[in-house]
Design a protein around this motif. Structure first.
Motif, mmCIF file in Angstrom:
data_model
loop_
_atom_site.group_PDB
_atom_site.id
_atom_site.type_symbol
_atom_site.label_atom_id
_atom_site.label_comp_id
_atom_site.label_asym_id
_atom_site.label_seq_id
_atom_site.Cartn_x
_atom_site.Cartn_y
_atom_site.Cartn_z
ATOM 1 N N SER A 1 0.956 -1.087 -0.097
ATOM 2 C CA SER A 1 0.152 0.034 0.152
ATOM 3 C C SER A 1 0.865 1.317 -0.026
ATOM 4 C CB SER A 1 -1.023 0.126 1.099
ATOM 5 O OG SER A 1 -1.941 -1.013 1.120
ATOM 6 N N GLY A 2 0.460 2.352 -0.742
ATOM 7 C CA GLY A 2 0.982 3.590 -0.584
ATOM 8 C C GLY A 2 -0.078 4.341 -1.319
ATOM 9 N N ARG A 3 0.676 5.827 -1.533
ATOM 10 C CA ARG A 3 -0.130 6.755 -1.717
ATOM 11 C C ARG A 3 0.495 7.756 -3.013
ATOM 12 N NH1 ARG A 3 0.533 11.632 1.621
ATOM 13 N NH2 ARG A 3 2.327 11.056 2.994
ATOM 14 N N ALA A 4 -0.314 8.183 -3.826
ATOM 15 C CA ALA A 4 0.170 9.038 -4.731
ATOM 16 C C ALA A 4 -0.336 10.338 -4.908
ATOM 17 C CB ALA A 4 0.158 8.388 -6.331
ATOM 18 N N GLU A 5 0.173 11.532 -5.148
ATOM 19 C CA GLU A 5 -0.504 12.748 -5.218
ATOM 20 C C GLU A 5 -0.445 13.221 -6.804
ATOM 21 O OE1 GLU A 5 -0.072 16.570 -2.712
ATOM 22 O OE2 GLU A 5 1.607 16.584 -4.215
ATOM 23 N N ILE A 6 -1.491 13.430 -7.431
ATOM 24 C CA ILE A 6 -1.465 14.051 -8.950
ATOM 25 C C ILE A 6 -1.859 15.456 -8.774
ATOM 26 C CG2 ILE A 6 -2.613 13.417 -11.158
ATOM 27 C CD1 ILE A 6 -1.317 11.000 -9.550
ATOM 28 N N GLY A 7 -1.305 16.323 -9.307
ATOM 29 C CA GLY A 7 -1.275 17.601 -9.420
ATOM 30 C C GLY A 7 -1.759 18.077 -11.009
ATOM 31 N N CYS A 8 -2.467 19.046 -11.231
ATOM 32 C CA CYS A 8 -2.522 19.462 -12.767
ATOM 33 C C CYS A 8 -3.280 20.895 -12.669
ATOM 34 C CB CYS A 8 -3.135 18.467 -13.649
ATOM 35 S SG CYS A 8 -4.817 18.180 -13.257
ATOM 36 N N GLY A 9 -2.936 21.655 -13.733
ATOM 37 C CA GLY A 9 -3.478 22.956 -14.016
ATOM 38 C C GLY A 9 -2.706 23.597 -15.257
ATOM 39 N N ALA A 10 -3.290 24.467 -15.721
ATOM 40 C CA ALA A 10 -2.842 25.575 -16.823
ATOM 41 C C ALA A 10 -1.875 26.337 -16.090
ATOM 42 C CB ALA A 10 -3.912 26.220 -17.339
ATOM 43 N N VAL A 11 -0.491 26.547 -16.745
ATOM 44 C CA VAL A 11 0.390 27.429 -16.135
ATOM 45 C C VAL A 11 0.737 28.097 -17.506
ATOM 46 C CG1 VAL A 11 1.302 25.951 -14.555
ATOM 47 C CG2 VAL A 11 2.176 25.719 -16.713
ATOM 48 N N GLU A 12 1.515 29.256 -17.260
ATOM 49 C CA GLU A 12 1.977 30.140 -18.250
ATOM 50 C C GLU A 12 3.550 29.957 -18.334
ATOM 51 O OE1 GLU A 12 1.630 32.501 -21.536
ATOM 52 O OE2 GLU A 12 -0.128 32.069 -20.181
ATOM 53 N N THR A 13 4.068 29.836 -19.510
ATOM 54 C CA THR A 13 5.491 29.719 -19.860
ATOM 55 C C THR A 13 6.008 30.602 -20.555
ATOM 56 O OG1 THR A 13 5.362 28.229 -21.589
ATOM 57 C CG2 THR A 13 5.186 27.043 -19.471
ATOM 58 N N ALA A 14 7.230 30.829 -20.832
ATOM 59 C CA ALA A 14 7.831 31.872 -21.763
ATOM 60 C C ALA A 14 7.321 31.501 -23.211
ATOM 61 C CB ALA A 14 9.296 31.673 -21.728
ATOM 62 N N GLU A 15 6.846 30.316 -23.424
ATOM 63 C CA GLU A 15 6.481 29.866 -24.853
ATOM 64 C C GLU A 15 4.999 30.057 -25.068
ATOM 65 O OE1 GLU A 15 8.568 27.769 -23.014
ATOM 66 O OE2 GLU A 15 10.162 28.574 -24.190
ATOM 67 N N GLY A 16 4.267 30.374 -24.081
ATOM 68 C CA GLY A 16 2.901 30.342 -24.051
ATOM 69 C C GLY A 16 2.197 29.561 -22.639
ATOM 70 N N PRO A 17 0.891 29.535 -23.040
ATOM 71 C CA PRO A 17 0.104 28.480 -22.153
ATOM 72 C C PRO A 17 0.629 27.129 -22.227
ATOM 73 C CG PRO A 17 -1.334 29.319 -23.490
ATOM 74 C CD PRO A 17 0.050 29.981 -23.778
ATOM 75 N N ALA A 18 0.570 26.099 -21.146
ATOM 76 C CA ALA A 18 0.992 24.849 -21.292
ATOM 77 C C ALA A 18 0.113 24.219 -19.959
ATOM 78 C CB ALA A 18 2.457 24.717 -20.548
ATOM 79 N N PHE A 19 -0.116 22.926 -20.255
ATOM 80 C CA PHE A 19 -0.844 22.131 -19.088
ATOM 81 C C PHE A 19 0.266 21.396 -18.238
ATOM 82 C CE2 PHE A 19 -3.358 18.779 -17.505
ATOM 83 C CZ PHE A 19 -4.500 19.450 -16.760
ATOM 84 N N LYS A 20 0.421 21.510 -16.949
ATOM 85 C CA LYS A 20 1.260 20.991 -15.938
ATOM 86 C C LYS A 20 0.768 19.896 -15.536
ATOM 87 C CE LYS A 20 4.837 21.839 -12.583
ATOM 88 N NZ LYS A 20 5.432 22.896 -11.901
ATOM 89 N N VAL A 21 1.324 18.448 -15.326
ATOM 90 C CA VAL A 21 0.822 17.449 -14.527
ATOM 91 C C VAL A 21 2.036 17.103 -13.451
ATOM 92 C CG1 VAL A 21 -0.020 15.237 -14.496
ATOM 93 C CG2 VAL A 21 -0.569 16.719 -16.348
ATOM 94 N N THR A 22 1.878 16.815 -12.268
ATOM 95 C CA THR A 22 3.096 16.431 -11.365
ATOM 96 C C THR A 22 2.327 15.253 -10.595
ATOM 97 O OG1 THR A 22 1.827 17.899 -9.495
ATOM 98 C CG2 THR A 22 3.673 18.754 -10.955
ATOM 99 N N VAL A 23 3.379 14.372 -10.486
ATOM 100 C CA VAL A 23 3.004 13.030 -9.910
ATOM 101 C C VAL A 23 3.996 12.741 -9.010
ATOM 102 C CG1 VAL A 23 2.683 10.562 -10.117
ATOM 103 C CG2 VAL A 23 2.006 12.075 -11.745
ATOM 104 N N ARG A 24 3.515 12.615 -7.511
ATOM 105 C CA ARG A 24 4.242 12.792 -6.499
ATOM 106 C C ARG A 24 4.108 11.176 -5.685
ATOM 107 N NH1 ARG A 24 4.604 16.505 -1.216
ATOM 108 N NH2 ARG A 24 6.199 15.293 -0.256
ATOM 109 N N ASP A 25 5.072 10.284 -5.175
ATOM 110 C CA ASP A 25 5.014 9.296 -4.405
ATOM 111 C C ASP A 25 6.021 9.217 -3.092
ATOM 112 O OD1 ASP A 25 7.207 7.186 -4.691
ATOM 113 O OD2 ASP A 25 6.799 8.036 -6.780
ATOM 114 N N TRP A 26 5.625 8.518 -2.198
ATOM 115 C CA TRP A 26 6.502 8.506 -0.968
ATOM 116 C C TRP A 26 7.052 6.953 -0.779
ATOM 117 C CZ3 TRP A 26 2.322 11.271 -1.757
ATOM 118 C CH2 TRP A 26 2.223 12.681 -1.538
ATOM 119 N N GLY A 27 7.260 6.518 -1.995
ATOM 120 C CA GLY A 27 7.805 5.013 -1.947
ATOM 121 C C GLY A 27 9.568 5.098 -2.208
ATOM 122 N N ALA A 28 9.904 3.860 -2.243
ATOM 123 C CA ALA A 28 11.365 3.911 -2.682
ATOM 124 C C ALA A 28 11.731 4.342 -3.763
ATOM 125 C CB ALA A 28 11.689 2.394 -2.756
ATOM 126 N N ALA A 29 12.812 4.932 -3.876
ATOM 127 C CA ALA A 29 13.510 5.615 -5.153
ATOM 128 C C ALA A 29 13.721 4.797 -6.208
ATOM 129 C CB ALA A 29 14.712 6.733 -4.837
#
Length: 92
Positions: free
Chosen positions: A55-83
């Motif tokens: 058993s473990g958990r995962a954090e999923i984050g996402c949203g629109a962000v502004e970059t130097a090249e214009g708008p982008a959709f950013k997704v992050t995935v985080r866990d607390w398991g072994a590297a």
């Protein structure tokens, strides 16, 4: 950017995809399937290698962000398991 934390299990994939679709701006709608596939692959790797089937958990984050090249959709995935180094030796 909004995020959710769920058990890192494939059974949660439908909830994760629903969350991603709800945050996906109209201008990025064509990327939805590719984003969902990438997140699914990450979730598989987290559950199999970072938590090694436990058993473990995962954090999923996402949203629109502004970059130097214009708008982008950013997704992050985080866990607390072994590297795990995907370019190193085979994971245990």
């Amino acid at each position: 950017m909004k995020s959710i934390t769920l058990p890192a299990r494939l059974e949660e994939l439908a909830r994760i995809n629903q969350f991603i679709r709800a945050e996906l701006p109209a201008w990025a709608a064509g990327l939805g399937g590719k984003i969902e596939l990438a997140v699914e692959e990450l979730l598989v790797n987290i559950s199999q290698y970072a938590y090694r089937g436990r058993s473990g958990r995962a954090e999923i984050g996402c949203g629109a962000v502004e970059t130097a090249e214009g708008p982008a959709f950013k997704v992050t995935v985080r866990d607390w398991g072994a590297a795990v180094d995907p370019f190193g030796e085979d994971p245990p």
